[in-house]
Motif scaffolding. Structure first.
Motif, PDB file in Angstrom:
ATOM      1  N   ASN A  62     -81.268  16.672 -62.638  1.00  0.00           N
ATOM      2  CA  ASN A  62     -82.474  17.454 -62.350  1.00  0.00           C
ATOM      3  C   ASN A  62     -82.924  17.286 -60.901  1.00  0.00           C
TER       4      ASN A  62
ATOM      5  N   ASP B 191     -88.382  18.357 -67.260  1.00  0.00           N
ATOM      6  CA  ASP B 191     -87.359  17.493 -67.847  1.00  0.00           C
ATOM      7  C   ASP B 191     -87.422  16.093 -67.243  1.00  0.00           C
TER       8      ASP B 191
ATOM      9  N   SER C 111     -79.509  12.665 -66.467  1.00  0.00           N
ATOM     10  CA  SER C 111     -80.662  13.566 -66.549  1.00  0.00           C
ATOM     11  C   SER C 111     -81.476  13.517 -65.267  1.00  0.00           C
TER      12      SER C 111
ATOM     13  N   SER D 170     -86.354  25.350 -61.303  1.00  0.00           N
ATOM     14  CA  SER D 170     -86.884  24.121 -60.700  1.00  0.00           C
ATOM     15  C   SER D 170     -88.096  23.602 -61.479  1.00  0.00           C
TER      16      SER D 170
ATOM     17  N   ALA E  61     -86.712  21.811 -64.393  1.00  0.00           N
ATOM     18  CA  ALA E  61     -86.168  20.515 -63.989  1.00  0.00           C
ATOM     19  C   ALA E  61     -87.270  19.476 -63.828  1.00  0.00           C
TER      20      ALA E  61
END
Length: 279
Positions: A44, A72, A40, A66, A69
């Protein structure tokens, strides 16, 4: 003993929960968790690096990607310490203040991500329904303002949560249902009246996740209507293919999130394993 019977003990710590019944193999369970979080963070971070270094990707769709990301990454960093602490080191204790801080960041990133998914749906709607004006509608200054509004909205609606929880005494129990702190989980451990927290939490769920998911659904209805009006079958498939990844992200985000909110409020007799899986 009477203090125990009268539930007057104030807990200074919460106990986080791993997968019940599998405590003996927590070390083995930590392996897939470690891989998931490493992938992850690396995934990202790679997305952000590629979008930043490739000028051809400085377009609205990739800028929204983005943003997604970043949120996240924030969610991963907010949850990794306590989850791996349980499965790697069997460290379950978390102080009240640390718990309140964690749930603030988790809920802030969740609400921000919900807003960004809505912006991505709007981006696809504009790109498919009005492609000639796409660049003029979604300009960089406008995208920046939209992203800032998403962040401010997530922080603003989550800011009261720690203060609403801090005023309670926690004397009924101190065992949480997850490997990290959530508002709806913590408030159920209070031995005070939680009506304000319950109403505010329900309002947040409806106003953010519920409202955003409804608008995303409506945007896809409009997208489908526009796509079906396209004469060419190939153009129809090409347009829908640009929405597949976003639609998968929407389903993976909203189904567990809404399901968990319903379980904490309505499913008092639900399986703890189901709560952990959704969490």
């Amino acid at each position: 003993m009477s203090a125990v019977n009268d539930t007057k003990i104030k807990y200074a710590m919460f106990l986080l929960t791993g997968i019940p019944g599998l405590e003996d193999i927590h070390l083995w369970i930590s392996i897939p968790f470690c891989f998931i979080y490493v992938f992850s963070i690396l995934g990202n971070s790679t997305i952000l690096f590629i979008i930043k270094t490739d000028p051809s990707l400085h377009e609205p769709m990739y800028i929204f990607l983005s943003m997604l990301a970043v949120t996240d990454l924030g969610l991963s960093i907010s949850t990794i310490p306590t989850i791996l602490g349980i499965y790697l080191f069997n460290f379950r204790e978390i102080s009240l203040n640390a718990c309140f801080a964690q749930l603030f960041f988790i809920h802030s990133f969740v609400f921000t991500e919900s807003s960004i998914l809505l912006l991505m749906a709007f981006d696809r709607f504009v790109a498919i329904s009005n492609p000639l004006r796409y660049a003029s509608i979604l300009t960089l200054p406008r995208i920046s303002k939209m992203g800032l509004v998403c962040v401010l909205r997530g922080v603003a609606v989550s800011f009261p949560l720690p203060f609403l929880l801090k005023r309670f005494q926690y004397c009924r129990a101190n065992v949480l249902s997850h490997s990290y702190c959530l508002h709806q989980d913590v408030m159920n451990l209070a031995c005070s009246d939680i009506t304000v927290n319950y109403v505010y939490g329900l309002f947040l769920t409806v106003f953010t996740v519920g409202f955003d998911s409804l608008l995303i659904f409506l945007s896809y209805v409009m997208i489908l209507k526009t796509v079906l009006s396209v004469a060419s079958h190939a153009e129809c498939l090409r347009a829908l293919n640009t929405c597949v990844s976003h639609l998968c992200a929407v389903l993976l985000f909203y189904i567990p999130d809404i399901g968990l909110a319903l379980i904490h409020r309505l499913g008092k007799g639900s399986s703890p394993l189901l709560q952990i899986v959704l969490g």
